[in-house]
Design a protein around this motif. Structure first.
Motif, short mmCIF file in Angstrom:
data_model
loop_
_atom_site.label_atom_id
_atom_site.label_comp_id
_atom_site.label_asym_id
_atom_site.label_seq_id
_atom_site.Cartn_x
_atom_site.Cartn_y
_atom_site.Cartn_z
N ASN A 432 6.78 -3.79 -3.00
CA ASN A 432 7.51 -4.85 -2.56
C ASN A 432 6.25 -5.91 -2.44
OD1 ASN A 432 9.69 -3.38 -2.22
ND2 ASN A 432 9.12 -2.78 0.12
N VAL A 433 6.90 -7.34 -2.21
CA VAL A 433 6.07 -8.52 -2.06
C VAL A 433 6.31 -9.01 -0.56
CG1 VAL A 433 5.42 -10.51 -2.95
CG2 VAL A 433 6.02 -8.68 -4.48
N SER A 434 5.47 -9.43 0.03
CA SER A 434 5.60 -10.07 1.38
C SER A 434 4.85 -11.24 1.27
CB SER A 434 5.44 -9.05 2.41
OG SER A 434 5.41 -9.84 3.64
N GLY A 435 5.27 -12.46 1.14
CA GLY A 435 4.46 -13.72 0.99
C GLY A 435 3.70 -13.68 0.08
N LYS A 436 2.21 -13.84 0.05
CA LYS A 436 1.47 -13.72 -1.19
C LYS A 436 1.07 -12.34 -1.48
CE LYS A 436 1.22 -18.25 -2.03
NZ LYS A 436 2.03 -18.39 -3.08
N SER A 437 1.36 -11.27 -0.54
CA SER A 437 0.85 -10.12 -0.72
C SER A 437 1.64 -9.12 -1.38
CB SER A 437 0.29 -9.46 0.67
OG SER A 437 -0.56 -10.18 1.24
N LEU A 438 1.06 -8.09 -2.19
CA LEU A 438 1.92 -6.85 -2.58
C LEU A 438 1.89 -6.08 -1.28
CD1 LEU A 438 1.61 -8.55 -5.09
CD2 LEU A 438 1.03 -6.17 -6.45
N LEU A 439 2.88 -5.37 -1.17
CA LEU A 439 2.78 -4.28 -0.33
C LEU A 439 3.11 -2.76 -0.85
CD1 LEU A 439 5.01 -5.67 2.71
CD2 LEU A 439 2.58 -5.44 2.72
N PHE A 440 2.30 -1.73 -0.76
CA PHE A 440 2.41 -0.47 -1.27
C PHE A 440 2.93 0.42 0.00
CE2 PHE A 440 -0.57 -2.67 -3.98
CZ PHE A 440 -0.08 -2.51 -5.31
N HIS A 441 3.94 0.72 0.15
CA HIS A 441 4.26 1.56 1.21
C HIS A 441 4.15 3.10 0.91
CE1 HIS A 441 7.86 -1.29 3.14
NE2 HIS A 441 7.23 -1.90 1.98
N VAL A 442 3.34 3.84 1.74
CA VAL A 442 2.70 5.04 1.48
C VAL A 442 3.80 6.13 1.66
CG1 VAL A 442 0.35 4.46 2.03
CG2 VAL A 442 1.88 5.27 3.77
N ARG A 443 4.78 5.86 2.27
CA ARG A 443 5.90 6.91 2.62
C ARG A 443 6.54 7.54 1.27
NH1 ARG A 443 9.07 8.24 6.88
NH2 ARG A 443 8.55 6.13 7.95
N THR A 444 6.72 6.59 0.42
CA THR A 444 7.07 7.20 -0.86
C THR A 444 6.46 7.42 -1.82
OG1 THR A 444 7.57 4.96 -1.35
CG2 THR A 444 9.59 6.16 -0.51
N LEU A 445 5.05 7.75 -1.48
CA LEU A 445 3.99 7.97 -2.78
C LEU A 445 3.95 9.36 -2.82
CD1 LEU A 445 1.11 5.50 -1.88
CD2 LEU A 445 3.01 5.26 -3.42
N LEU A 446 3.93 9.84 -4.04
CA LEU A 446 3.82 11.37 -4.38
C LEU A 446 2.19 11.80 -4.46
CD1 LEU A 446 6.92 11.43 -6.64
CD2 LEU A 446 6.55 12.78 -4.35
N LEU A 447 2.25 12.82 -4.62
CA LEU A 447 0.64 13.35 -5.00
C LEU A 447 0.09 12.48 -6.33
CD1 LEU A 447 -1.29 15.48 -3.70
CD2 LEU A 447 -0.56 16.84 -5.52
N GLY A 448 -0.87 12.01 -5.99
CA GLY A 448 -1.67 11.24 -6.91
C GLY A 448 -1.25 9.89 -7.29
N ASP A 449 -0.39 9.35 -6.44
CA ASP A 449 0.07 8.09 -6.82
C ASP A 449 -0.82 6.98 -6.25
OD1 ASP A 449 2.55 8.88 -8.02
OD2 ASP A 449 3.60 8.30 -6.25
N GLU A 450 -1.76 7.48 -5.34
CA GLU A 450 -2.76 6.45 -4.65
C GLU A 450 -3.89 6.37 -5.88
OE1 GLU A 450 -1.75 8.83 -2.41
OE2 GLU A 450 -1.62 8.34 -0.43
N ASP A 451 -4.02 7.34 -6.53
CA ASP A 451 -5.00 7.00 -7.55
C ASP A 451 -4.52 6.10 -8.60
OD1 ASP A 451 -6.79 8.96 -6.27
OD2 ASP A 451 -6.00 10.83 -7.51
N HIS A 452 -3.09 6.35 -8.87
CA HIS A 452 -2.73 5.42 -10.15
C HIS A 452 -2.59 4.00 -9.39
CE1 HIS A 452 -1.21 8.58 -12.33
NE2 HIS A 452 -0.11 9.19 -11.69
N ILE A 453 -2.42 3.94 -8.11
CA ILE A 453 -2.53 2.33 -7.57
C ILE A 453 -3.90 1.72 -7.77
CG2 ILE A 453 -2.12 0.86 -5.64
CD1 ILE A 453 0.18 3.02 -4.76
N GLU A 454 -4.91 2.78 -7.40
CA GLU A 454 -6.45 2.17 -7.35
C GLU A 454 -6.69 1.89 -8.76
OE1 GLU A 454 -8.78 5.40 -5.72
OE2 GLU A 454 -10.71 4.02 -6.13
N ARG A 455 -6.42 2.91 -9.66
CA ARG A 455 -6.88 2.64 -11.15
C ARG A 455 -6.17 1.30 -11.61
NH1 ARG A 455 -4.91 4.98 -15.47
NH2 ARG A 455 -3.31 5.86 -14.21
N ALA A 456 -4.83 1.06 -11.28
CA ALA A 456 -4.42 0.10 -11.83
C ALA A 456 -4.67 -1.24 -11.07
CB ALA A 456 -2.63 -0.11 -11.32
N LEU A 457 -5.21 -1.45 -9.98
CA LEU A 457 -5.82 -2.57 -9.32
C LEU A 457 -6.98 -2.90 -9.85
CD1 LEU A 457 -4.18 -2.23 -5.77
CD2 LEU A 457 -3.43 -3.51 -7.55
N VAL A 458 -7.84 -1.85 -10.14
CA VAL A 458 -8.96 -2.07 -10.44
C VAL A 458 -8.84 -2.73 -12.06
CG1 VAL A 458 -11.03 -0.71 -11.33
CG2 VAL A 458 -10.26 -0.24 -9.07
#
Ligand SMILES: *Cc1c(COP(=O)(O)O)cnc(C)c1O
Length: 465
Positions: A432-458
């Motif tokens: 989601n987007v709120s103002g100038k920020s991207l929002l990553f809601h953690v409720r719907t993340l599955l196992l390993g998704d945090e790593d994907h997000i980290e990798r993508a942003l890096v």
């Protein structure tokens, strides 16, 4: 053909020389050589037409390659693929609704790979019945006499109306004549079934006497529809289920309820009151209840119908059933998911685990992700935000779920650029987007998704440096 056109056409690169380019082979891995060739020649054909029509007087080879690349990328993006749902909408219809439980996935794989007793009775060594065990599980879980499974809930409603009310009248409250998910419209399904819609009441108010005065000798049944995401608030009135069951019984009619999401367990203790469970509807005397397999049931796309045996037997012998028949992989996934419900092992069903996740758990997951991102992306703005998540699928629309998200803003990329980048990532990440920020809601993340997000942003950061 006159000469200037000919000269431009002759100057176009040959298909062989294009296919020999290094960047093309990356697409061959994903799409296969013949698909790549067909997409490239389609682009070239259109280019030739434009040249002949005089719309293009010169063509640079670079531009040709860019156009082919664009088309290949569009095609690759259309392939069905897993992605990261960071929207906080648990049953997200555009993102495939419910992810399956591990047991369901394993059951699907084993049934898909092999022959099975799909329609074979292993006790008698004779022809058996598709869906027997799934139906038995549904009966046990909901307390209904009988059950039947079809392709989806829309099919379930269509089958029920067609088998029980074709050529006769069906009474529906005007407040329940809803459209769900852009294509499921109650009046259209009714028309398709061959039943005649009799609307009663007004958009905001319907009383028992409205139903009563609409009953004729042509009436087959009363249909009650879960209004899904749609709510009329304020000056409203609808007829309680128990009054409708009494009314139906006294008048010799059936009461059919399209429950939509179909909650199997009471979620009041998890802070989600107000949705009737399927077994409550059965206990209240509803003759048939229909609901989806891939909403809060947490299984595959399917339509479940539970209720009176005599009515389900009529549906079982109704020819339309053959066209709505469920596939063995669906039955395998549904059977495994229902077994988890039966055992009370709800935490193994991802949709239910997400919906009932505690705020403390979500906060600590969001904090952990934010810490990692802050370390990796020192120049970015990263923080934890309290957000509202959504059950989705039409259930609990008035109950936003308290959740947490990691808010991220890049010093160099706009929010749109970053979203575009994430949608093109492997796996794509939807947030989601709120103002100038991207929002990553953690409720719907599955196992390993945090790593994907980290990798993508890096990677996005690396790209901008
Ligand atoms: C979601 C929904 C449907 C459609 O169900 P599908 O399984 O997508 O066919 C029908 N009725 C209601 C009330 C719903 O919420």
């Amino acid at each position: 053909m006159n000469d200037p056109f000919n000269a431009i056409l002759r100057a176009l690169p040959s298909m062989d020389s294009l296919l020999a380019k290094g960047w093309i082979s990356l697409f061959e891995d994903e799409l296969g050589r013949s698909a790549v060739k067909s997409i490239a020649s389609e682009a070239m054909d259109e280019l030739r037409k434009e040249i002949i029509a005089g719309q293009r007087m010169e063509v640079e080879e670079n531009a040709i390659e860019e156009e082919i690349r664009r088309r290949l990328e569009v095609r690759v993006k259309m392939k069905l693929k897993p992605l990261v749902n960071a929207t906080g909408v648990v049953v997200h219809t555009n993102l495939g609704r419910s992810p399956l439980a591990q047991e369901a996935i394993e059951t699907v794989a084993s049934i898909a790979r092999s022959y099975s007793n799909l329609e074979y009775d292993l006790s008698g060594g004779s022809r058996g019945h598709r869906g027997d065990h799934v139906e038995w599980l549904l009966e046990r879980i909901t307390g209904a006499e009988s059950a039947l499974v079809v392709n989806n809930n829309a099919g379930a409603v269509l089958l029920a109306l067609s088998a029980l009310a074709k050529g006769r009248e069906v009474i529906v409250s005007r407040g329940e004549l809803v459209e769900i998910g852009g294509s499921f419209r109650i009046p259209e399904i009714l028309e398709l079934s061959g039943a005649k819609l009799v609307e009663v009441g007004t958009t905001n108010r319907t009383y028992p006497k409205d139903y009563q005065s609409a009953i004729t000798d042509q009436t087959a049944l009363i249909l009650k529809v879960h209004p899904s995401n749609y709510r009329i608030v304020g000056f409203t009135s609808s007829v309680p289920r128990s009054t409708l069951t009494d009314l139906a019984r006294q008048s010799g009619l059936y009461l059919v309820e399209d429950l939509g999401s179909g909650v199997l367990e009471d979620l009041t203790e998890s802070g989600l009151p107000g949705e009737p469970t399927v077994s409550e509807c059965i206990k209240d005397g509803v003759d048939l209840v229909t609901f989806s397999g891939d909403k809060l049931l947490g299984g595959p796309q399917a339509g479940c119908i539970v209720g009176r045996r005599d009515l389900l037997d009529r549906m079982r012998s109704y020819p339309l059933l053959r066209a709505l028949r469920t596939d063995k992989m669906t039955l395998a996934a549904l059977e495994a998911t229902l077994s988890l419900h039966m055992r009370g092992d709800w935490s193994s069903i991802p949709a239910l685990a997400m919906v009932t996740a505690s705020a403390e758990d979500l906060l600590s997951r969001a904090e952990a992700l934010a810490e990692k991102l802050k370390k990796e992306l020192p120049s970015w703005r990263v923080s934890v935000k309290k957000v509202y998540d959504v059950v989705g699928g039409g259930a609990f629309p008035e109950h936003p779920l308290e959740g947490y998200a990691v808010a991220v803003a890049s010093p160099h990329m706009s929010e749109e650029e970053l979203c575009d980048f994430l949608r093109s990532f492997k796996p794509p990440i939807i947030c989601n987007v709120s103002g100038k920020s991207l929002l990553f809601h953690v409720r719907t993340l599955l196992l390993g998704d945090e790593d994907h997000i980290e990798r993508a942003l890096v990677e996005a950061w690396g790209g901008e440096r």
